[in-house]
Design a protein around this motif. Sequence first.
Motif, PDB file in Angstrom:
ATOM      1  N   ALA A  53       0.839  -1.208   0.000  1.00  0.00           N
ATOM      2  CA  ALA A  53       0.000   0.000   0.000  1.00  0.00           C
ATOM      3  C   ALA A  53       0.866   1.246   0.000  1.00  0.00           C
ATOM      4  O   ALA A  53       0.566   2.228  -0.699  1.00  0.00           O
ATOM      5  CB  ALA A  53      -0.921  -0.007   1.222  1.00  0.00           C
ATOM      6  N   LEU A  54       1.955   1.234   0.775  1.00  0.00           N
ATOM      7  CA  LEU A  54       2.864   2.374   0.800  1.00  0.00           C
ATOM      8  C   LEU A  54       3.520   2.587  -0.561  1.00  0.00           C
ATOM      9  O   LEU A  54       3.810   3.726  -0.960  1.00  0.00           O
ATOM     10  CB  LEU A  54       3.932   2.161   1.878  1.00  0.00           C
ATOM     11  CG  LEU A  54       4.417   3.423   2.605  1.00  0.00           C
ATOM     12  CD1 LEU A  54       3.253   4.122   3.298  1.00  0.00           C
ATOM     13  CD2 LEU A  54       5.500   3.077   3.619  1.00  0.00           C
ATOM     14  N   THR A  55       3.760   1.510  -1.290  1.00  0.00           N
ATOM     15  CA  THR A  55       4.284   1.628  -2.656  1.00  0.00           C
ATOM     16  C   THR A  55       3.324   2.409  -3.535  1.00  0.00           C
ATOM     17  O   THR A  55       3.725   3.287  -4.309  1.00  0.00           O
ATOM     18  CB  THR A  55       4.520   0.222  -3.245  1.00  0.00           C
ATOM     19  OG1 THR A  55       5.489  -0.461  -2.459  1.00  0.00           O
ATOM     20  CG2 THR A  55       5.006   0.311  -4.684  1.00  0.00           C
ATOM     21  N   GLY A  68       2.137   7.444  -6.203  1.00  0.00           N
ATOM     22  CA  GLY A  68       1.210   8.463  -6.693  1.00  0.00           C
ATOM     23  C   GLY A  68       1.637   9.885  -6.389  1.00  0.00           C
ATOM     24  O   GLY A  68       1.001  10.839  -6.856  1.00  0.00           O
ATOM     25  N   MET A  69       2.719  10.049  -5.619  1.00  0.00           N
ATOM     26  CA  MET A  69       3.103  11.403  -5.204  1.00  0.00           C
ATOM     27  C   MET A  69       3.687  12.226  -6.345  1.00  0.00           C
ATOM     28  O   MET A  69       3.558  13.450  -6.361  1.00  0.00           O
ATOM     29  CB  MET A  69       4.088  11.319  -4.041  1.00  0.00           C
ATOM     30  CG  MET A  69       3.427  10.891  -2.750  1.00  0.00           C
ATOM     31  SD  MET A  69       4.432  11.150  -1.297  1.00  0.00           S
ATOM     32  CE  MET A  69       3.266  10.731   0.004  1.00  0.00           C
ATOM     33  N   SER A  70       4.331  11.573  -7.306  1.00  0.00           N
ATOM     34  CA  SER A  70       4.859  12.313  -8.459  1.00  0.00           C
ATOM     35  C   SER A  70       3.722  12.950  -9.262  1.00  0.00           C
ATOM     36  O   SER A  70       3.766  14.144  -9.593  1.00  0.00           O
ATOM     37  CB  SER A  70       5.666  11.370  -9.344  1.00  0.00           C
ATOM     38  OG  SER A  70       6.057  12.008 -10.534  1.00  0.00           O
ATOM     39  N   SER A  71       2.692  12.139  -9.567  1.00  0.00           N
ATOM     40  CA  SER A  71       1.564  12.681 -10.329  1.00  0.00           C
ATOM     41  C   SER A  71       0.800  13.717  -9.520  1.00  0.00           C
ATOM     42  O   SER A  71       0.241  14.666 -10.082  1.00  0.00           O
ATOM     43  CB  SER A  71       0.630  11.562 -10.786  1.00  0.00           C
ATOM     44  OG  SER A  71       0.196  10.800  -9.685  1.00  0.00           O
ATOM     45  N   LEU A 130      12.551   8.047  -1.978  1.00  0.00           N
ATOM     46  CA  LEU A 130      12.044   6.968  -1.130  1.00  0.00           C
ATOM     47  C   LEU A 130      11.199   5.937  -1.865  1.00  0.00           C
ATOM     48  O   LEU A 130      11.164   4.774  -1.463  1.00  0.00           O
ATOM     49  CB  LEU A 130      11.231   7.556   0.032  1.00  0.00           C
ATOM     50  CG  LEU A 130      12.007   8.428   1.021  1.00  0.00           C
ATOM     51  CD1 LEU A 130      11.087   8.922   2.132  1.00  0.00           C
ATOM     52  CD2 LEU A 130      13.205   7.687   1.614  1.00  0.00           C
ATOM     53  N   PHE A 131      10.505   6.349  -2.926  1.00  0.00           N
ATOM     54  CA  PHE A 131       9.630   5.410  -3.642  1.00  0.00           C
ATOM     55  C   PHE A 131      10.359   4.147  -4.102  1.00  0.00           C
ATOM     56  O   PHE A 131       9.844   3.030  -3.922  1.00  0.00           O
ATOM     57  CB  PHE A 131       8.959   6.114  -4.828  1.00  0.00           C
ATOM     58  CG  PHE A 131       8.351   5.172  -5.835  1.00  0.00           C
ATOM     59  CD1 PHE A 131       7.200   4.452  -5.530  1.00  0.00           C
ATOM     60  CD2 PHE A 131       8.924   5.003  -7.087  1.00  0.00           C
ATOM     61  CE1 PHE A 131       6.651   3.580  -6.454  1.00  0.00           C
ATOM     62  CE2 PHE A 131       8.376   4.130  -8.014  1.00  0.00           C
ATOM     63  CZ  PHE A 131       7.237   3.413  -7.699  1.00  0.00           C
ATOM     64  N   ARG A 182      20.074   7.449 -10.954  1.00  0.00           N
ATOM     65  CA  ARG A 182      19.679   6.310 -11.794  1.00  0.00           C
ATOM     66  C   ARG A 182      20.268   4.990 -11.313  1.00  0.00           C
ATOM     67  O   ARG A 182      19.586   3.952 -11.328  1.00  0.00           O
ATOM     68  CB  ARG A 182      20.082   6.571 -13.234  1.00  0.00           C
ATOM     69  CG  ARG A 182      19.197   7.605 -13.917  1.00  0.00           C
ATOM     70  CD  ARG A 182      19.699   7.957 -15.291  1.00  0.00           C
ATOM     71  NE  ARG A 182      18.863   9.002 -15.892  1.00  0.00           N
ATOM     72  CZ  ARG A 182      19.190   9.665 -16.997  1.00  0.00           C
ATOM     73  NH1 ARG A 182      20.342   9.390 -17.611  1.00  0.00           N
ATOM     74  NH2 ARG A 182      18.389  10.601 -17.463  1.00  0.00           N
ATOM     75  N   LEU A 183      21.530   4.988 -10.911  1.00  0.00           N
ATOM     76  CA  LEU A 183      22.161   3.737 -10.506  1.00  0.00           C
ATOM     77  C   LEU A 183      21.497   3.174  -9.242  1.00  0.00           C
ATOM     78  O   LEU A 183      21.144   1.994  -9.189  1.00  0.00           O
ATOM     79  CB  LEU A 183      23.655   3.957 -10.260  1.00  0.00           C
ATOM     80  CG  LEU A 183      24.467   2.694  -9.927  1.00  0.00           C
ATOM     81  CD1 LEU A 183      24.371   1.698 -11.084  1.00  0.00           C
ATOM     82  CD2 LEU A 183      25.918   3.052  -9.636  1.00  0.00           C
ATOM     83  N   LEU A 184      21.315   4.025  -8.225  1.00  0.00           N
ATOM     84  CA  LEU A 184      20.699   3.557  -6.985  1.00  0.00           C
ATOM     85  C   LEU A 184      19.246   3.166  -7.203  1.00  0.00           C
ATOM     86  O   LEU A 184      18.791   2.125  -6.706  1.00  0.00           O
ATOM     87  CB  LEU A 184      20.801   4.652  -5.913  1.00  0.00           C
ATOM     88  CG  LEU A 184      20.246   4.293  -4.522  1.00  0.00           C
ATOM     89  CD1 LEU A 184      20.974   3.075  -3.955  1.00  0.00           C
ATOM     90  CD2 LEU A 184      20.340   5.489  -3.578  1.00  0.00           C
ATOM     91  N   VAL A 185      18.524   3.990  -7.970  1.00  0.00           N
ATOM     92  CA  VAL A 185      17.124   3.669  -8.250  1.00  0.00           C
ATOM     93  C   VAL A 185      17.030   2.371  -9.038  1.00  0.00           C
ATOM     94  O   VAL A 185      16.165   1.519  -8.772  1.00  0.00           O
ATOM     95  CB  VAL A 185      16.452   4.823  -9.012  1.00  0.00           C
ATOM     96  CG1 VAL A 185      15.079   4.399  -9.520  1.00  0.00           C
ATOM     97  CG2 VAL A 185      16.319   6.042  -8.117  1.00  0.00           C
ATOM     98  N   GLY A 186      17.929   2.195 -10.009  1.00  0.00           N
ATOM     99  CA  GLY A 186      17.935   0.956 -10.789  1.00  0.00           C
ATOM    100  C   GLY A 186      18.153  -0.266  -9.918  1.00  0.00           C
ATOM    101  O   GLY A 186      17.521  -1.315 -10.105  1.00  0.00           O
ATOM    102  N   PHE A 187      19.043  -0.129  -8.928  1.00  0.00           N
ATOM    103  CA  PHE A 187      19.283  -1.235  -8.000  1.00  0.00           C
ATOM    104  C   PHE A 187      18.015  -1.565  -7.214  1.00  0.00           C
ATOM    105  O   PHE A 187      17.632  -2.736  -7.077  1.00  0.00           O
ATOM    106  CB  PHE A 187      20.414  -0.879  -7.032  1.00  0.00           C
ATOM    107  CG  PHE A 187      20.460  -1.750  -5.813  1.00  0.00           C
ATOM    108  CD1 PHE A 187      20.953  -3.050  -5.887  1.00  0.00           C
ATOM    109  CD2 PHE A 187      19.988  -1.285  -4.585  1.00  0.00           C
ATOM    110  CE1 PHE A 187      20.982  -3.867  -4.762  1.00  0.00           C
ATOM    111  CE2 PHE A 187      20.018  -2.097  -3.458  1.00  0.00           C
ATOM    112  CZ  PHE A 187      20.518  -3.388  -3.552  1.00  0.00           C
ATOM    113  N   TYR A 188      17.353  -0.535  -6.684  1.00  0.00           N
ATOM    114  CA  TYR A 188      16.152  -0.764  -5.884  1.00  0.00           C
ATOM    115  C   TYR A 188      15.044  -1.422  -6.708  1.00  0.00           C
ATOM    116  O   TYR A 188      14.388  -2.364  -6.250  1.00  0.00           O
ATOM    117  CB  TYR A 188      15.649   0.544  -5.295  1.00  0.00           C
ATOM    118  CG  TYR A 188      16.327   0.956  -4.017  1.00  0.00           C
ATOM    119  CD1 TYR A 188      16.366   0.102  -2.927  1.00  0.00           C
ATOM    120  CD2 TYR A 188      16.927   2.207  -3.886  1.00  0.00           C
ATOM    121  CE1 TYR A 188      16.967   0.474  -1.740  1.00  0.00           C
ATOM    122  CE2 TYR A 188      17.545   2.597  -2.704  1.00  0.00           C
ATOM    123  CZ  TYR A 188      17.564   1.719  -1.631  1.00  0.00           C
ATOM    124  OH  TYR A 188      18.173   2.081  -0.464  1.00  0.00           O
TER     125      TYR A 188
END
Length: 490
Positions: free
Chosen positions: A31-33, A38-41, A82-83, A136-142
């Motif tokens: 749910a938190l995901t 939705g926070m970007s939109s 955080l997303f 990008r690198l850290l986000v890609g890992f997550y």
Amino acid sequence: MTILYLFMFLSLWTLGLTFLAFNFRRNFWIALTMLSGGMSSCAFSIHLTILPRLQPLGWLTPDVETILYQASVFMMTVYLYLFPAITSLGALWMGGVESRRARHLLASALLLPAVLNLLRHLEREPWNVFAFEEQRLLVGFYLAAAVFFFFLAYWRDGSMYSLSNKKRVAWLFSAAVVWAYVTDFLGMKRLELRMWDFRLESNNLWQLNVIMIFSLVGAILYQLIRNGFLGIKLRIERERRSYSLRAITMGVSILNHSIKNEIQKIDYLTEKAAGQLENGEAERSKESLRQIGGVTSHLLSMVESIREKSDEIVLREAAVDVREMLEGALGPMRPQLAGRGTRLESSVEDGELRGDRMHLLETVSNLLQNDADAAKGKEGTISVRAFSTRKRFIVEVRDDGAGIDPEHAPRIMEPFYTTKRNASNHGLGLSYCAQVAQKHGGAIVFPPVEPGSGTIVQLQLPASRFRARPPLAAAEQARHASSPSAASEG
């Protein structure tokens, strides 16, 4: 077109809050995901939709404008920093990792880099400027970790959600994660939110997110209605009983179902005791009468514990001796099964459970009664096992009947649904069992079997509720608890 961004975050947030409301503990990270996704939109909606419509109305004071602006910056910060980490945690808690302790350690390890990265951003950079290229690198890992954990949860056989449920979650959320990475984190380079405009360097693929979000929401709603999703099921169908009638009569019907089962046991035991008296077997007759007393005592407990005209199950937890509790369910069933020529086999790992003895006993009795109805008569065997694993304590009941018809499988856990065509069956046994298991933090699970090879049903409870008894103590208790009925089992 800009009005669609408003519906994008509203639909995601509505789903997220729905999952939280229906099953807070299990669905928290998923749910938190949705909420963080939705926070970007929402941030873009404030700039592109909300403000342009509020400004002509004269509703915007300087304080309101400041609050809205800061909210948009805050939400974009959560989305970027955080997303991705929250998404990986949502996938992790789907159950791909067996040990709860390992999940906690992995969750801490995954969340720490995201928090440190956020603190670095707040310390060194303007808080309203977002450099997507640097993340990008850290986000890609997550997001790669999220896809890995989604499919690991699907491949593992866990009890948090059914395997088919995990499959749908894995594919839907993995597709959404990959899309978000391509359009946002690869497509965007730099974003600066101003009051009241923004400067964005990107390839404009982010504008296509409306397709992904509405497709995701539509797919989830479809699954909610058709198959159930993340433990929630909405079914729209014509039924003879209205929903309100179901809610009002659930408690009374569960009690009626229990009375039917217990009276059936009393009939068998009474007939058995009468036959033993005629044959001069006074001691064996006394044992049957003692079993009748146990059945009536259990029935009185059921009457006392189920609230009138309510489906609420209230647990009265205490230490429950596993062997004694299972014997309370097996003992009254033996004469019934023996009369049919059905063999009853059992294997029990000795120890204590923390739970409600009465409801656990009733649950096991229901599972046994269902298997007794499905077993192959004189050629049949019912096997009962109680054992523990690292993650769960399991009571497993297996029969060698025809198995579950695939046509009925999706609905067998629903209240009032039954395949038994007689007026005395109300379709509440498995529904009640599922509620008891859920109250104890567990689940009723049907492991897959070959077609025509019978049915396996498991009451799965958290391993933390079970404490095994040392072998010497278990042997000593077994000697003291031996009885003629126990000795004759087999």
